[in-house]
Scaffold this active site. Structure first.
Site, PDB file in Angstrom:
ATOM      1  N   SER A  37       1.067  -1.190   0.239  1.00  0.00           N
ATOM      2  CA  SER A  37       0.181  -0.116  -0.105  1.00  0.00           C
ATOM      3  C   SER A  37       1.022   1.197   0.116  1.00  0.00           C
ATOM      4  CB  SER A  37      -1.076   0.316   0.808  1.00  0.00           C
ATOM      5  OG  SER A  37       0.233  -0.213   2.220  1.00  0.00           O
ATOM      6  N   SER A 106       3.897  -6.601   2.069  1.00  0.00           N
ATOM      7  CA  SER A 106       3.250  -5.684   3.354  1.00  0.00           C
ATOM      8  C   SER A 106       1.911  -5.978   3.335  1.00  0.00           C
ATOM      9  CB  SER A 106       3.692  -4.187   2.708  1.00  0.00           C
ATOM     10  OG  SER A 106       3.450  -3.292   3.734  1.00  0.00           O
ATOM     11  N   PHE A 107       1.673  -5.200   2.607  1.00  0.00           N
ATOM     12  CA  PHE A 107      -0.578  -5.146   2.194  1.00  0.00           C
ATOM     13  C   PHE A 107      -0.277  -6.384   1.917  1.00  0.00           C
ATOM     14  CE2 PHE A 107      -3.581  -4.895  -0.752  1.00  0.00           C
ATOM     15  CZ  PHE A 107      -4.397  -5.087  -0.533  1.00  0.00           C
ATOM     16  N   ASP A 228      13.917  -1.774   8.559  1.00  0.00           N
ATOM     17  CA  ASP A 228      12.651  -1.541   7.618  1.00  0.00           C
ATOM     18  C   ASP A 228      12.370  -1.210   9.310  1.00  0.00           C
ATOM     19  OD1 ASP A 228      10.194  -1.420   7.185  1.00  0.00           O
ATOM     20  OD2 ASP A 228      10.049  -3.400   6.611  1.00  0.00           O
ATOM     21  N   HIS A 256      12.759  -1.602   3.663  1.00  0.00           N
ATOM     22  CA  HIS A 256      11.610  -2.215   3.116  1.00  0.00           C
ATOM     23  C   HIS A 256      10.962  -2.654   1.869  1.00  0.00           C
ATOM     24  CE1 HIS A 256       6.736  -3.343   4.464  1.00  0.00           C
ATOM     25  NE2 HIS A 256       6.344  -2.209   3.214  1.00  0.00           N
TER      26      HIS A 256
END
Length: 278
Positions: A37, A106-107, A228, A256
């Site tokens: 995201s 991530s998302f 991260d 990240h």
């Protein structure tokens, strides 16, 4: 619309009543790449280097999920993990994919976990990068997504939270994500997807509950950057400990964006885990 923005388009398929933007390339066992995201995110901005490399071994599918990129926006939809799982399954159905492995950033990692938990037979192996697990506190990197107002300068500032090495924030990356953030409804939609930060004090967040994660038996590769600043590395450790068939790799001097900051290692580990050549 600029040429850069148009590059992020793949083909359009109807899934869950939405005209869905999908990149689809290569042959072999299907691997679905699920984006993260944040401002200017899309399948293209997350995966444009990865897609052609993995497509030499697999059928690679990278969709813009509901609320992101060039996928149609429906103002009547309420975005939550259940909707995204339904959208993902609908994409697989329209592409006639019975079973696929998932690579989630991530998302996208949270979506991969939710999909595997709800429909275990539809999915094979998982690769998770920078993925949250259970409760944590909103980081400045996540807050930057909420605060972003479209401009090149603001995009560059938001991106500073993501990589360990600031040289990864290239003019090309800033331009790609800036152009994607100009898609009508993109930033308004993003704010509907994200938790609004508290005016004062910490903002509590929650990834997939550890109790749910511990029941996901798919072979899983967990990748996380030690530095991260968006999703703390402790989240990766939690996943690695909780999931019964997980292998955990922590990358030093990495933020990240494992797929960008450790591109060669990411590709090699993912190809092996996903069964390239098998």
């Amino acid at each position: 619309m600029s040429e850069i923005a148009e590059i992020g388009r793949g083909k359009s398929v109807a899934a869950l009543g939405l005209e869905t933007n999908v990149h689809d390339m290569g042959e072999g066992r299907p691997v679905v790449l699920l984006h993260g995201s944040g401002p200017g995110v899309s399948a293209w901005t997350n995966w444009k280097r990865v897609m052609p490399v993995l497509a030499s071994d697999f059928r690679v599918v990278a969709p813009d999920m509901a609320g992101f990129g060039y996928t149609e926006r429906n103002p009547d939809l309420s975005y939550d993990i259940k909707l995204w799982v339904k959208h993902l399954v609908a994409i697989l159905d329209v592409l006639e994919i019975e079973k696929a492995s998932l690579v989630g950033n991530s998302f996208g990692g949270s979506l991969a976990l939710a999909a595997a938990a709800r429909h275990p037979a539809r999915f094979d192996r998982l690769v998770l990068m920078g993925t949250p697990c259970d409760k944590f506190t909103m980081t400045p990197g996540l807050r930057a997504g909420w605060d972003y107002t479209p401009s090149r300068e603001a995009m560059r500032a938001a991106m500073t939270h993501f990589p360990y090495d600031p040289t990864f924030i290239t003019d090309e990356l800033v331009e790609d994500r800036f152009q994607a953030s100009l898609i009508p409804g993109a930033q308004e939609g993003l704010r509907k997807l994200l938790v609004k930060p508290n005016d004062e004090g910490d903002t509590p967040l929650s990834g997939m509950p550890e109790g749910v994660v511990s029941g996901i038996e798919h072979q899983t590769l967990v990748l996380h950057g030690r530095e991260d600043k968006v999703i703390p590395v402790e989240m990766g450790l939690r996943l690695g400990r909780a999931m019964p068939n997980a292998e955990f790799h922590m990358f030093g001097r990495c933020g990240h964006w494992v797929q960008a900051e450790r591109f060669d290692a990411f590709v090699a580990l993912s190809r092996r885990h996903l069964g390239a050549g098998a």
